[in-house]
Write a protein that holds these residues in place. Structure first.
Motif, mmCIF file in Angstrom:
data_model
loop_
_atom_site.group_PDB
_atom_site.id
_atom_site.type_symbol
_atom_site.label_atom_id
_atom_site.label_comp_id
_atom_site.label_asym_id
_atom_site.label_seq_id
_atom_site.Cartn_x
_atom_site.Cartn_y
_atom_site.Cartn_z
ATOM 1 N N GLN A 288 0.824 -1.200 0.000
ATOM 2 C CA GLN A 288 0.000 0.000 0.000
ATOM 3 C C GLN A 288 0.863 1.258 0.000
ATOM 4 O OE1 GLN A 288 -3.448 0.332 -0.398
ATOM 5 N NE2 GLN A 288 -2.671 2.408 -0.734
ATOM 6 N N SER A 289 1.971 1.236 0.711
ATOM 7 C CA SER A 289 2.880 2.384 0.729
ATOM 8 C C SER A 289 3.497 2.608 -0.651
ATOM 9 C CB SER A 289 3.990 2.172 1.756
ATOM 10 O OG SER A 289 3.457 2.036 3.051
ATOM 11 N N PHE A 290 3.854 1.516 -1.305
ATOM 12 C CA PHE A 290 4.406 1.594 -2.654
ATOM 13 C C PHE A 290 3.377 2.190 -3.615
ATOM 14 C CE2 PHE A 290 5.221 -0.762 -6.745
ATOM 15 C CZ PHE A 290 6.346 -0.036 -7.118
ATOM 16 N N LEU A 291 2.153 1.713 -3.513
ATOM 17 C CA LEU A 291 1.083 2.212 -4.371
ATOM 18 C C LEU A 291 0.828 3.700 -4.124
ATOM 19 C CD1 LEU A 291 -1.056 1.586 -6.487
ATOM 20 C CD2 LEU A 291 -2.558 0.771 -4.665
ATOM 21 N N GLN B 223 1.171 9.445 -6.196
ATOM 22 C CA GLN B 223 1.528 10.840 -5.959
ATOM 23 C C GLN B 223 2.304 11.471 -7.113
ATOM 24 O OE1 GLN B 223 3.617 10.593 -2.208
ATOM 25 N NE2 GLN B 223 1.732 10.575 -1.008
ATOM 26 N N TYR B 224 2.740 10.666 -8.075
ATOM 27 C CA TYR B 224 3.529 11.205 -9.178
ATOM 28 C C TYR B 224 2.643 11.978 -10.148
ATOM 29 C CZ TYR B 224 6.757 11.563 -13.099
ATOM 30 O OH TYR B 224 7.552 12.047 -14.118
ATOM 31 N N ASN B 225 3.139 13.143 -10.568
ATOM 32 C CA ASN B 225 2.411 13.958 -11.538
ATOM 33 C C ASN B 225 3.415 14.729 -12.383
ATOM 34 O OD1 ASN B 225 1.083 16.878 -12.112
ATOM 35 N ND2 ASN B 225 -0.477 15.269 -12.198
ATOM 36 N N SER B 226 3.216 14.731 -13.707
ATOM 37 C CA SER B 226 4.131 15.431 -14.591
ATOM 38 C C SER B 226 3.436 15.701 -15.925
ATOM 39 C CB SER B 226 5.388 14.581 -14.818
ATOM 40 O OG SER B 226 6.342 15.281 -15.579
ATOM 41 N N PRO B 227 3.799 16.786 -16.628
ATOM 42 C CA PRO B 227 3.185 17.088 -17.927
ATOM 43 C C PRO B 227 3.423 15.968 -18.942
ATOM 44 C CG PRO B 227 4.383 18.990 -17.100
ATOM 45 C CD PRO B 227 4.742 17.841 -16.208
ATOM 46 N N LEU B 228 2.425 15.733 -19.778
ATOM 47 C CA LEU B 228 2.486 14.732 -20.838
ATOM 48 C C LEU B 228 2.764 13.329 -20.303
ATOM 49 C CD1 LEU B 228 4.387 16.670 -23.673
ATOM 50 C CD2 LEU B 228 1.929 16.498 -23.262
ATOM 51 N N TYR C 143 11.270 3.868 -8.252
ATOM 52 C CA TYR C 143 10.152 2.938 -8.057
ATOM 53 C C TYR C 143 10.621 1.490 -8.258
ATOM 54 C CZ TYR C 143 7.515 7.258 -8.390
ATOM 55 O OH TYR C 143 7.050 8.534 -8.173
ATOM 56 N N ALA C 144 11.548 1.300 -9.195
ATOM 57 C CA ALA C 144 12.127 -0.038 -9.363
ATOM 58 C C ALA C 144 12.894 -0.441 -8.110
ATOM 59 C CB ALA C 144 13.047 -0.056 -10.583
ATOM 60 N N GLU D 17 12.931 -3.637 -2.919
ATOM 61 C CA GLU D 17 12.838 -3.693 -1.457
ATOM 62 C C GLU D 17 11.578 -4.450 -1.027
ATOM 63 O OE1 GLU D 17 12.961 0.198 0.210
ATOM 64 O OE2 GLU D 17 14.879 0.719 -0.726
ATOM 65 N N LEU D 18 10.521 -4.257 -1.803
ATOM 66 C CA LEU D 18 9.239 -4.889 -1.498
ATOM 67 C C LEU D 18 9.323 -6.405 -1.648
ATOM 68 C CD1 LEU D 18 6.221 -4.149 -0.842
ATOM 69 C CD2 LEU D 18 5.824 -4.214 -3.304
ATOM 70 N N VAL D 19 9.993 -6.852 -2.719
ATOM 71 C CA VAL D 19 10.172 -8.292 -2.973
ATOM 72 C C VAL D 19 11.670 -8.531 -3.171
ATOM 73 C CG1 VAL D 19 9.474 -10.270 -4.375
ATOM 74 C CG2 VAL D 19 7.926 -8.316 -4.138
ATOM 75 N N PRO D 20 12.408 -8.695 -2.102
ATOM 76 C CA PRO D 20 13.873 -8.830 -2.208
ATOM 77 C C PRO D 20 14.296 -10.148 -2.843
ATOM 78 C CG PRO D 20 13.144 -9.166 0.057
ATOM 79 C CD PRO D 20 11.937 -8.717 -0.706
#
Length: 230
Positions: A4-7, A12-17, A173-174, A179-182
């Motif tokens: 859930q933290s990863f999601l 929260q990411y936002n950028s033009p185009l 994010y990668a 970290e999520l699935v080591p």
């Protein structure tokens, strides 16, 4: 890190185009404001089923025919809707409430897309290769070095190559996913992914991208990789 933290970080990411499938929706081709909620639930379910995954395949970026509408990298909406002839939706999300997020009444969709959902040829090649080599679907996480959908100005249903700064933004994010699935073995699909991962010191194997006539080269490289691992 928890799923859930990863999601939340992704949302929260936002950028033009750039279209963020887990937080954005478009009135012209999405079913409505529930679309990003459906896509977010899809991704959360996808990751929950792969807590013990062995491989992380990383391509370049989401495409409008793939993860844009499914919320899952290298996986088309048509697969999730059970309308793909070779790939069953249960391979992706198991027993699940499968729903489309593209609007079948949108004038931007062709007849096939309206009836069956969007389909991405690259997704088909990758999923078929995994199935051909007997790799359990839940042993693999599919991802993109830039996990969002970059599009051309004025045309949401288009793809563009992510910029260098977008690739640099995407690498974190990668790293979170690792970290999520080591312990996953990382496999880069294409030079953009391989180069970015190498720049940030992420050890990986590399296979050609299936697009632009590279399907056979991808299949051969994947076969050699799995034979080596086997």
């Amino acid at each position: 890190m928890k799923i859930q933290s990863f999601l939340t970080q992704l949302q929260q990411y936002n950028s033009p185009l750039v279209f963020n499938p887990w937080s954005d929706w478009d009135i012209s081709c999405d079913i409505g404001p529930q679309a990003p909620l459906i896509r977010s639930a899809n991704l959360q379910r996808y990751l929950e089923l792969r807590r013990q995954a062995k491989y992380l395949f990383i391509a370049e970026a989401l495409g409008y025919q793939g993860g844009h509408f499914s919320g899952v990298a290298i996986t088309s909406e048509r697969i999730l809707l059970g309308n793909h002839p070779d790939i069953k939706p249960e391979c992706v999300l198991g027993q699940w409430d499968y729903r489309r997020t593209s609007n079948p009444e949108s004038e931007l969709l062709n007849n096939s897309q309206k009836q069956k959902g969007f389909n991405e040829p690259t997704d088909t090649v990758v999923w078929n290769a995994l199935q051909t080599h007997g790799l359990a679907a839940f042993d693999v996480i599919l991802w993109n070095i830039f996990p969002f959908h970059p599009y051309k100005e004025g045309k949401l249903l288009s793809n563009r190559t992510p910029t260098g700064s977008e690739l640099d933004a995407g690498i974190r994010y990668a790293q979170m996913l690792l970290e999520l699935v080591p312990g996953m073995q990382v496999v880069a699909i294409g030079q953009k992914a391989a180069g970015t991962l190498a720049r940030y010191g992420v050890d990986c194997s590399a296979v050609p991208h299936p697009s632009m006539g590279g399907a056979n080269r991808f299949k051969a490289a994947a076969a050699a990789l799995f034979a080596k691992e086997g």
